[in-house]
Design a protein around this motif. Structure first.
Motif, mmCIF file in Angstrom:
data_model
loop_
_atom_site.group_PDB
_atom_site.id
_atom_site.type_symbol
_atom_site.label_atom_id
_atom_site.label_comp_id
_atom_site.label_asym_id
_atom_site.label_seq_id
_atom_site.Cartn_x
_atom_site.Cartn_y
_atom_site.Cartn_z
ATOM 1 N N MET A 34 -3.195 -15.839 -42.118
ATOM 2 C CA MET A 34 -2.663 -14.584 -42.047
ATOM 3 C C MET A 34 -3.426 -13.576 -41.102
ATOM 4 S SD MET A 34 -1.415 -12.417 -45.309
ATOM 5 C CE MET A 34 -1.045 -10.594 -45.404
ATOM 6 N N VAL A 35 -4.706 -13.860 -41.396
ATOM 7 C CA VAL A 35 -5.778 -12.823 -40.485
ATOM 8 C C VAL A 35 -5.604 -13.288 -38.957
ATOM 9 C CG1 VAL A 35 -8.179 -12.291 -40.180
ATOM 10 C CG2 VAL A 35 -7.211 -12.629 -42.629
ATOM 11 N N GLU A 36 -5.410 -14.427 -38.753
ATOM 12 C CA GLU A 36 -5.101 -14.709 -37.243
ATOM 13 C C GLU A 36 -4.069 -14.307 -36.665
ATOM 14 O OE1 GLU A 36 -5.790 -19.103 -36.707
ATOM 15 O OE2 GLU A 36 -7.591 -19.125 -37.789
ATOM 16 N N GLN A 37 -3.162 -14.332 -37.343
ATOM 17 C CA GLN A 37 -1.781 -13.619 -36.942
ATOM 18 C C GLN A 37 -1.890 -12.202 -36.631
ATOM 19 O OE1 GLN A 37 1.344 -14.487 -40.084
ATOM 20 N NE2 GLN A 37 1.507 -16.544 -39.350
ATOM 21 N N MET A 38 -2.773 -11.278 -37.576
ATOM 22 C CA MET A 38 -3.037 -10.051 -37.334
ATOM 23 C C MET A 38 -3.818 -9.760 -36.191
ATOM 24 S SD MET A 38 -1.219 -8.284 -39.516
ATOM 25 C CE MET A 38 -1.783 -6.694 -39.233
ATOM 26 N N LEU A 39 -4.959 -10.599 -36.075
ATOM 27 C CA LEU A 39 -5.515 -10.517 -34.691
ATOM 28 C C LEU A 39 -5.002 -10.818 -33.452
ATOM 29 C CD1 LEU A 39 -8.994 -12.153 -36.110
ATOM 30 C CD2 LEU A 39 -8.432 -9.608 -36.003
ATOM 31 N N GLU A 40 -4.128 -11.595 -33.314
ATOM 32 C CA GLU A 40 -3.278 -11.924 -32.279
ATOM 33 C C GLU A 40 -2.420 -10.902 -31.891
ATOM 34 O OE1 GLU A 40 -1.132 -15.403 -32.924
ATOM 35 O OE2 GLU A 40 -3.072 -16.681 -32.958
ATOM 36 N N LYS A 41 -2.122 -9.729 -33.087
ATOM 37 C CA LYS A 41 -0.980 -8.979 -32.661
ATOM 38 C C LYS A 41 -2.089 -7.611 -31.871
ATOM 39 C CE LYS A 41 2.404 -9.699 -36.175
ATOM 40 N NZ LYS A 41 2.925 -9.144 -37.389
ATOM 41 N N VAL A 42 -3.244 -7.536 -32.351
ATOM 42 C CA VAL A 42 -4.114 -6.673 -31.885
ATOM 43 C C VAL A 42 -4.395 -6.836 -30.171
ATOM 44 C CG1 VAL A 42 -6.310 -5.680 -31.730
ATOM 45 C CG2 VAL A 42 -5.330 -6.123 -33.935
ATOM 46 N N ASP A 43 -4.282 -6.051 -29.382
ATOM 47 C CA ASP A 43 -4.514 -6.112 -27.909
ATOM 48 C C ASP A 43 -5.911 -5.865 -27.517
ATOM 49 O OD1 ASP A 43 -3.686 -6.709 -25.370
ATOM 50 O OD2 ASP A 43 -3.151 -4.592 -24.738
ATOM 51 N N MET A 44 -6.856 -6.823 -27.901
ATOM 52 C CA MET A 44 -8.184 -6.617 -27.506
ATOM 53 C C MET A 44 -8.569 -8.075 -26.585
ATOM 54 S SD MET A 44 -10.420 -5.125 -30.242
ATOM 55 C CE MET A 44 -11.107 -3.738 -29.683
ATOM 56 N N ASP A 45 -9.399 -7.951 -25.852
ATOM 57 C CA ASP A 45 -9.869 -9.077 -25.282
ATOM 58 C C ASP A 45 -11.288 -9.286 -25.570
ATOM 59 O OD1 ASP A 45 -10.490 -11.011 -23.523
ATOM 60 O OD2 ASP A 45 -10.719 -9.834 -21.617
ATOM 61 N N TRP A 46 -11.257 -10.236 -26.749
ATOM 62 C CA TRP A 46 -12.600 -10.634 -27.678
ATOM 63 C C TRP A 46 -13.556 -11.219 -26.747
ATOM 64 C CZ3 TRP A 46 -12.912 -8.337 -32.098
ATOM 65 C CH2 TRP A 46 -11.624 -7.952 -32.699
ATOM 66 N N TYR A 47 -12.993 -11.916 -25.599
ATOM 67 C CA TYR A 47 -14.092 -12.554 -24.809
ATOM 68 C C TYR A 47 -14.786 -11.640 -24.168
ATOM 69 C CZ TYR A 47 -11.847 -17.125 -26.096
ATOM 70 O OH TYR A 47 -11.534 -18.239 -26.418
ATOM 71 N N ALA A 48 -14.166 -10.618 -23.631
ATOM 72 C CA ALA A 48 -14.802 -9.656 -22.761
ATOM 73 C C ALA A 48 -15.818 -8.706 -23.776
ATOM 74 C CB ALA A 48 -13.766 -8.647 -22.125
ATOM 75 N N MET A 49 -15.096 -8.674 -25.002
ATOM 76 C CA MET A 49 -16.020 -7.662 -25.976
ATOM 77 C C MET A 49 -17.481 -8.621 -26.178
ATOM 78 S SD MET A 49 -14.267 -6.337 -29.230
ATOM 79 C CE MET A 49 -14.951 -5.194 -30.189
ATOM 80 N N ALA A 50 -17.404 -9.913 -26.264
ATOM 81 C CA ALA A 50 -18.521 -10.731 -26.420
ATOM 82 C C ALA A 50 -19.550 -10.425 -25.395
ATOM 83 C CB ALA A 50 -18.094 -11.912 -27.055
ATOM 84 N N LYS A 51 -18.820 -10.531 -24.078
ATOM 85 C CA LYS A 51 -19.819 -10.562 -22.991
ATOM 86 C C LYS A 51 -20.554 -9.223 -22.976
ATOM 87 C CE LYS A 51 -20.881 -11.798 -18.651
ATOM 88 N NZ LYS A 51 -21.835 -12.592 -18.327
ATOM 89 N N ASP A 52 -19.592 -8.052 -23.293
ATOM 90 C CA ASP A 52 -20.253 -6.834 -23.191
ATOM 91 C C ASP A 52 -21.352 -6.642 -24.213
ATOM 92 O OD1 ASP A 52 -18.484 -6.149 -21.202
ATOM 93 O OD2 ASP A 52 -16.870 -5.064 -22.571
#
Length: 58
Positions: A1-19
């Motif tokens: 359920m959590v993963e489904q909600m995170l997929e709906k959020v329009d965020m680039d988690w890879y870029a966030m980790a890099k930043d």
């Protein structure tokens, strides 16, 4: 359920980790295992997956 909600959020988690990595340690590539492990532990603590962490370190 959590993963489904995170997929709906329009965020680039890879870029966030890099930043986050760059803001904490700079944009320098690390080759020493001790320093690399320090970066990995920090990003793990912040909740990023290993896939995201390795992408941020490359």
């Amino acid at each position: 359920m959590v993963e489904q909600m995170l997929e709906k959020v329009d965020m680039d988690w890879y870029a966030m980790a890099k930043d986050l990595k760059v803001s904490k340690f700079g944009d320098v590539m690390v080759s020493e295992a001790k320093e690399k492990n320090k970066h990995i532990r920090y990003l793990q603590y912040k909740g990023f997956s290993m896939d995201m962490i390795f992408e941020a370190l490359s």
